[in-house]
Motif scaffolding. Structure first.
Motif, PDB file in Angstrom:
ATOM      1  N   SER A   1      -7.303  -5.842   1.516  1.00 17.99           N
ATOM      2  CA  SER A   1      -6.348  -6.619   2.294  1.00 17.99           C
ATOM      3  C   SER A   1      -6.866  -6.857   3.704  1.00 17.99           C
ATOM      4  O   SER A   1      -7.487  -5.980   4.310  1.00 17.99           O
ATOM      5  N   PHE A   2      -6.611  -8.039   4.228  1.00 18.53           N
ATOM      6  CA  PHE A   2      -6.974  -8.360   5.608  1.00 18.53           C
ATOM      7  C   PHE A   2      -6.219  -7.439   6.567  1.00 18.53           C
ATOM      8  O   PHE A   2      -6.767  -6.938   7.536  1.00 18.53           O
ATOM      9  N   ASN A   3      -4.937  -7.209   6.295  1.00 24.22           N
ATOM     10  CA  ASN A   3      -4.115  -6.283   7.066  1.00 24.22           C
ATOM     11  C   ASN A   3      -4.136  -4.942   6.335  1.00 24.22           C
ATOM     12  O   ASN A   3      -3.599  -4.827   5.236  1.00 24.22           O
ATOM     13  N   PRO A   4      -4.733  -3.906   6.909  1.00 29.48           N
ATOM     14  CA  PRO A   4      -4.885  -2.626   6.209  1.00 29.48           C
ATOM     15  C   PRO A   4      -3.564  -1.977   5.797  1.00 29.48           C
ATOM     16  O   PRO A   4      -3.552  -1.114   4.919  1.00 29.48           O
ATOM     17  N   TYR A   5      -2.456  -2.403   6.371  1.00 26.68           N
ATOM     18  CA  TYR A   5      -1.151  -1.863   5.988  1.00 26.68           C
ATOM     19  C   TYR A   5      -0.925  -1.969   4.483  1.00 26.68           C
ATOM     20  O   TYR A   5      -0.400  -1.049   3.852  1.00 26.68           O
ATOM     21  N   TRP A   6      -1.319  -3.105   3.890  1.00 26.00           N
ATOM     22  CA  TRP A   6      -1.035  -3.355   2.480  1.00 26.00           C
ATOM     23  C   TRP A   6      -1.882  -2.499   1.545  1.00 26.00           C
ATOM     24  O   TRP A   6      -1.540  -2.343   0.379  1.00 26.00           O
ATOM     25  N   ASP A   7      -2.965  -1.918   2.037  1.00 30.09           N
ATOM     26  CA  ASP A   7      -3.805  -1.062   1.190  1.00 30.09           C
ATOM     27  C   ASP A   7      -3.313   0.379   1.125  1.00 30.09           C
ATOM     28  O   ASP A   7      -3.800   1.156   0.311  1.00 30.09           O
ATOM     29  N   VAL A   8      -2.358   0.753   1.963  1.00 26.23           N
ATOM     30  CA  VAL A   8      -1.868   2.131   1.986  1.00 26.23           C
ATOM     31  C   VAL A   8      -1.080   2.447   0.717  1.00 26.23           C
ATOM     32  O   VAL A   8      -1.358   3.429   0.030  1.00 26.23           O
ATOM     33  N   LEU A   9      -0.105   1.615   0.394  1.00 28.83           N
ATOM     34  CA  LEU A   9       0.735   1.843  -0.794  1.00 28.83           C
ATOM     35  C   LEU A   9       0.627   0.717  -1.816  1.00 28.83           C
ATOM     36  O   LEU A   9       1.416   0.676  -2.763  1.00 28.83           O
ATOM     37  N   GLY A  10      -0.315  -0.179  -1.606  1.00 26.18           N
ATOM     38  CA  GLY A  10      -0.390  -1.321  -2.502  1.00 26.18           C
ATOM     39  C   GLY A  10      -1.801  -1.724  -2.842  1.00 26.18           C
ATOM     40  O   GLY A  10      -2.778  -1.107  -2.400  1.00 26.18           O
ATOM     41  N   ARG A  11      -1.865  -2.756  -3.642  1.00 30.56           N
ATOM     42  CA  ARG A  11      -3.128  -3.392  -3.993  1.00 30.56           C
ATOM     43  C   ARG A  11      -2.954  -4.891  -3.815  1.00 30.56           C
ATOM     44  O   ARG A  11      -1.904  -5.451  -4.128  1.00 30.56           O
ATOM     45  N   THR A  12      -4.005  -5.518  -3.328  1.00 28.59           N
ATOM     46  CA  THR A  12      -3.985  -6.954  -3.081  1.00 28.59           C
ATOM     47  C   THR A  12      -4.873  -7.642  -4.099  1.00 28.59           C
ATOM     48  O   THR A  12      -5.992  -7.193  -4.363  1.00 28.59           O
ATOM     49  N   PHE A  13      -4.358  -8.735  -4.672  1.00 20.65           N
ATOM     50  CA  PHE A  13      -5.081  -9.492  -5.694  1.00 20.65           C
ATOM     51  C   PHE A  13      -5.165 -10.944  -5.274  1.00 20.65           C
ATOM     52  O   PHE A  13      -4.267 -11.465  -4.620  1.00 20.65           O
ATOM     53  N   GLU A  14      -6.245 -11.601  -5.692  1.00 22.43           N
ATOM     54  CA  GLU A  14      -6.461 -13.012  -5.399  1.00 22.43           C
ATOM     55  C   GLU A  14      -6.509 -13.798  -6.695  1.00 22.43           C
ATOM     56  O   GLU A  14      -7.138 -13.369  -7.660  1.00 22.43           O
ATOM     57  N   ASP A  15      -5.867 -14.982  -6.698  1.00 26.38           N
ATOM     58  CA  ASP A  15      -5.977 -15.853  -7.865  1.00 26.38           C
ATOM     59  C   ASP A  15      -7.230 -16.723  -7.727  1.00 26.38           C
ATOM     60  O   ASP A  15      -8.006 -16.575  -6.778  1.00 26.38           O
ATOM     61  N   LEU A  16      -7.435 -17.628  -8.665  1.00 27.52           N
ATOM     62  CA  LEU A  16      -8.640 -18.457  -8.676  1.00 27.52           C
ATOM     63  C   LEU A  16      -8.789 -19.315  -7.429  1.00 27.52           C
ATOM     64  O   LEU A  16      -9.904 -19.681  -7.049  1.00 27.52           O
ATOM     65  N   ASP A  17      -7.675 -19.660  -6.788  1.00 30.46           N
ATOM     66  CA  ASP A  17      -7.705 -20.516  -5.605  1.00 30.46           C
ATOM     67  C   ASP A  17      -7.722 -19.725  -4.303  1.00 30.46           C
ATOM     68  O   ASP A  17      -7.718 -20.306  -3.225  1.00 30.46           O
TER      69      ASP A  17
END
Length: 129
Positions: free
Chosen positions: A100-116
């Protein structure tokens, strides 16, 4: 005020993005349209939900998706097993896990990107809004 939310996005591959989101988020096709004033599209959601997705492609003047690393959709999933299952579905359906660009979201979450390049955060926490 009671409202429903439509998240509308241009996509580069309508069929592929439809497939990815349908399975990863356990959605169904609510509506589909072709050549509606030059646009093809699909709406995904489920009955009773207060939001749905609309993905479109313009036949005459294609719009290139241009997300930034901070254009996020965040889903709060409190149950750990349900969260883990959702993360696995995302990977199995072509989403790529990214830092994640914002490290907050990596603490309790996971960030995923679609094809776009659009990002979805699956947050293993209770919504407190």
């Amino acid at each position: 005020m009671q409202a429903q939310l439509r998240i509308a996005r241009p996509v580069s591959d309508l069929s592929r993005l439809e497939s990815m989101y349908l399975v990863a988020l356990n959605l169904v096709v609510l509506a589909r349209f072709q050549d509606h004033q030059g646009f093809d599209g699909v709406m995904l959601g489920r009955a009773g939900m207060d939001y749905h997705f609309e993905f479109t492609q313009c036949r005459e003047h294609p719009v290139s998706p241009t997300p930034t690393p901070e254009d996020l959709l965040v889903f709060y999933i409190q149950d750990r097993e349900a969260w883990q299952s959702a993360c696995e579905r995302f990977i199995e359906n072509g989403f790529v896990q990214v830092k994640s660009f914002n490290p907050y979201w990596d603490v309790l979450g996971r960030t995923f990107e679609d094809l776009d390049g659009y990002r979805i955060v699956l947050q293993n926490a209770r919504w407190s809004g």
